[in-house]
Scaffold this active site. Sequence first.
Site, PDB file in Angstrom:
ATOM      1  N   SER A   1       0.834  -1.213   0.000  1.00  0.00           N
ATOM      2  CA  SER A   1       0.000   0.000   0.000  1.00  0.00           C
ATOM      3  C   SER A   1       0.861   1.253   0.000  1.00  0.00           C
ATOM      4  CB  SER A   1      -0.908   0.019   1.233  1.00  0.00           C
ATOM      5  OG  SER A   1      -1.786  -1.082   1.232  1.00  0.00           O
TER       6      SER A   1
HETATM    7  N1  SAH Z   1      -0.842  -4.638   4.059  1.00  0.00           N
HETATM    8  C1  SAH Z   1      -0.238  -4.989   2.799  1.00  0.00           C
HETATM    9  C2  SAH Z   1      -1.173  -4.693   1.641  1.00  0.00           C
HETATM   10  C3  SAH Z   1      -1.093  -5.761   0.631  1.00  0.00           C
HETATM   11  S1  SAH Z   1      -2.320  -5.648  -0.646  1.00  0.00           S
HETATM   12  C4  SAH Z   1       1.078  -4.276   2.603  1.00  0.00           C
HETATM   13  O1  SAH Z   1       1.295  -3.238   3.243  1.00  0.00           O
HETATM   14  O2  SAH Z   1       1.911  -4.764   1.846  1.00  0.00           O
HETATM   15  C5  SAH Z   1      -3.650  -6.611   0.033  1.00  0.00           C
HETATM   16  C6  SAH Z   1      -3.312  -8.013   0.430  1.00  0.00           C
HETATM   17  O3  SAH Z   1      -4.538  -8.661   0.792  1.00  0.00           O
HETATM   18  C7  SAH Z   1      -2.689  -8.877  -0.671  1.00  0.00           C
HETATM   19  O4  SAH Z   1      -1.489  -9.412  -0.211  1.00  0.00           O
HETATM   20  C8  SAH Z   1      -3.744  -9.959  -0.920  1.00  0.00           C
HETATM   21  O5  SAH Z   1      -3.193 -11.209  -1.278  1.00  0.00           O
HETATM   22  C9  SAH Z   1      -4.452 -10.018   0.429  1.00  0.00           C
HETATM   23  N2  SAH Z   1      -5.804 -10.604   0.386  1.00  0.00           N
HETATM   24  C10 SAH Z   1      -6.755 -10.481  -0.581  1.00  0.00           C
HETATM   25  N3  SAH Z   1      -7.868 -11.170  -0.246  1.00  0.00           N
HETATM   26  C11 SAH Z   1      -7.612 -11.741   0.971  1.00  0.00           C
HETATM   27  C12 SAH Z   1      -8.374 -12.573   1.852  1.00  0.00           C
HETATM   28  N4  SAH Z   1      -9.611 -12.975   1.561  1.00  0.00           N
HETATM   29  N5  SAH Z   1      -7.798 -12.966   3.013  1.00  0.00           N
HETATM   30  C13 SAH Z   1      -6.534 -12.577   3.337  1.00  0.00           C
HETATM   31  N6  SAH Z   1      -5.776 -11.794   2.550  1.00  0.00           N
HETATM   32  C14 SAH Z   1      -6.299 -11.372   1.374  1.00  0.00           C
END
Ligand code: SAH
Length: 213
Positions: A64
């Site tokens: 993010s």
């Molecule tokens: N907090 C992270 C943001 C990553 S983007 C950072 O700072 O890097 C969002 C993340 O949510 C992705 O890694 C994606 O794989 C995960 N995601 C999507 N759907 C999900 C679900 N149902 N359960 C758990 N994680 C999920």
Amino acid sequence: MKDTSKHQGLRNQLVKLLEGKGIVDKNVLEAIQKIPRHLFLDSGFEQYAYQDKAFPISAGQTISQPYTVAFQTQLLEVKKGDKVLEIGTGSGYQTAVLCSMGAKVYSIERQLELFKKTSLLLPKLGIRTKHLSFGDGYKGLPDYAPFDSIIVTAGAPTIPKPLMEQLKIGGRLVIPLGKNEQIMTLLIRKNETQFEKHEHGEFRFVPLLEDKN
Ligand code: SAH
């Protein structure tokens, strides 16, 4: 893995930029000043780490944007010792920011590749989470509930019921809601059945995906 004074300097500039954009929570700004974001990107992309931008990580996901991390974290009003559930561990950067603020962090990731990578990275950086879990964040973590706050870092079409149930009374749930664009939404649990809802502008996230099974 190195963190140099050059990186620290870039982080100081990033913190100034975030202050300029309206982030006021000193604890959030301090955490962003401390956490070496460049170590959460694949090496070679270091020069992008301290720009206020989202960036691709593995498995078609993104780390993010720093402003988004700061904004969501500020809405959570994290206090030392709070039990926080994060949905979407991804790179682990948001996780690290929460840990650095003294939260006890439980985090769920649905992409195995990212789960494995981040589970190795965080301890290497000296960041101690309470529990990292591979699975579907729509279900939350009933075994560890209730939580003082819950942060969802992917765009959700609707608010998953289990997450509402796993929030303490008085607890805060921060979730970007919507399909193509998301409204940053804060829910505060008033009692067993009632939640207060606040909307905080538009953001763009990768989607919160349903269970693969
Ligand atoms: N907090 C992270 C943001 C990553 S983007 C950072 O700072 O890097 C969002 C993340 O949510 C992705 O890694 C994606 O794989 C995960 N995601 C999507 N759907 C999900 C679900 N149902 N359960 C758990 N994680 C999920």
